[in-house]
Design an enzyme around this catalytic site. Structure first.
Site, mmCIF file in Angstrom:
data_model
loop_
_atom_site.group_PDB
_atom_site.id
_atom_site.type_symbol
_atom_site.label_atom_id
_atom_site.label_comp_id
_atom_site.label_asym_id
_atom_site.label_seq_id
_atom_site.Cartn_x
_atom_site.Cartn_y
_atom_site.Cartn_z
ATOM 1 N N GLU A 54 0.827 -1.212 0.000
ATOM 2 C CA GLU A 54 0.000 0.000 0.000
ATOM 3 C C GLU A 54 0.856 1.254 0.000
ATOM 4 O O GLU A 54 1.868 1.328 0.691
ATOM 5 C CB GLU A 54 -0.894 0.010 1.244
ATOM 6 C CG GLU A 54 -1.791 1.225 1.386
ATOM 7 C CD GLU A 54 -2.640 1.180 2.637
ATOM 8 O OE1 GLU A 54 -3.537 2.036 2.766
ATOM 9 O OE2 GLU A 54 -2.416 0.293 3.489
ATOM 10 N N GLU A 103 -12.811 2.478 4.382
ATOM 11 C CA GLU A 103 -11.816 2.790 5.399
ATOM 12 C C GLU A 103 -11.876 4.283 5.706
ATOM 13 O O GLU A 103 -10.903 5.009 5.581
ATOM 14 C CB GLU A 103 -10.411 2.374 4.932
ATOM 15 C CG GLU A 103 -9.421 2.251 6.078
ATOM 16 C CD GLU A 103 -8.016 1.927 5.618
ATOM 17 O OE1 GLU A 103 -7.441 0.961 6.144
ATOM 18 O OE2 GLU A 103 -7.478 2.635 4.737
#
Length: 279
Positions: A155, A256
């Protein structure tokens, strides 16, 4: 196009945090979601007590929620020590100890997608040494994940909020993905495309989607500014997810985002109830 045909899951480490961890799966299910993801829940324990692992497994199973993504241990999230795999010494050792525990926990719940946060730069250690350690640890993790037929995610965070992290762009994350795949020969490392982080970095999101979809195995969203629910900021998240689908992405999209001051269950008004369950 809206959000039709998108498979949404809820990140229980940022949503429903007004509840104890073991109550969150049932709360997500009550809100209409049958799939969830988690940061490593035990910020002070790379290897928690088996009773704690069992209790969380039971809570997920009892709620009927599928775990579709799990972070490896990364220290306190969010916090100054986020990420452990590139930090020499104790943090690296904790990451390595966590890998088999996290993989087995995920496997026992049918989850084979694991996110390894690269970690912040630390003072007094050459960047090249930290990068070499990170590649070594990512290689270890990719091989462990490969044993269960899984995927290792890399990520990119964002520079304004994580200025000490060296992975703050899509090209850099893809570079790490390619390095891990070259080191293992397994081709099981993929990009985690977090549209919020990339937007904070000022990247052209449509261009990133067009260039990186083929190497993407998970997507996360929050609006910008504010990291709130879709519609609270300026991002055309419906359009961006539609572009991802046109480019062939069929995987999960993790919610998220921060729910704001109201209970998390009230933060889903943007998403019609019939689009929440996994299909």
């Amino acid at each position: 196009m809206g959000f039709t045909d998108t498979r949404f899951n809820v990140n229980l480490s940022i949503l429903f945090t007004e509840l104890p961890l073991l109550e969150r799966p049932a709360a997500a299910a009550a809100a209409g979601f049958t799939a969830v993801e988690l940061w490593w829940p035990w910020v002070d324990a790379a290897v928690p007590e088996q009773s704690e692992l069992d209790a969380l497994r039971d809570a997920l199973n009892d709620a009927g929620t599928q775990l579709v993504g799990l972070n490896f241990y990364a220290g306190q999230l969010p916090g100054p020590d986020r990420g452990a795999l590139s930090v020499p010494g104790v943090e690296s050792e904790r990451f390595r100890a966590n890998v088999p525990v996290a993989v087995e926990f995920g496997r026992s719940l049918g989850c084979v997608t694991f996110n390894a946060l690269y970690g912040n730069r630390v003072e007094g250690v050459a960047a090249a040494e930290q990068d070499a350690l990170a590649l070594e640890n990512l290689t270890l993790a990719a091989r462990a994940v490969g044993e269960v037929g899984g995927t290792l995610l890399i990520e990119a965070l964002n520079a304004p909020e994580s200025p000490a992290c060296p992975i703050v762009s899509a090209p850099k994350a893809i570079e790490v993905v390619d390095a891990v795949n070259a080191a293992t020969g397994l081709d099981n490392a993929r990009f985690l495309m977090d549209l919020y982080h990339l937007s904070m970095n000022g990247e052209d999101l449509e261009e990133v989607i067009d260039r990186c979809t083929a190497k993407t195995a998970h997507v996360q969203i929050a609006d910008n500014p504010g990291r709130g629910a879709p519609g609270t900021g300026a991002l055309d998240l419906a359009g961006l997810l539609g572009r991802l689908r046109k480019n062939g992405y069929q995987g999960w999209v993790g919610l998220e985002y921060k729910p704001g001051d109201a209970p998390s269950a009230q933060s889903f008004a943007w998403l019609p109830a019939e689009l929440r369950p996994a299909r």
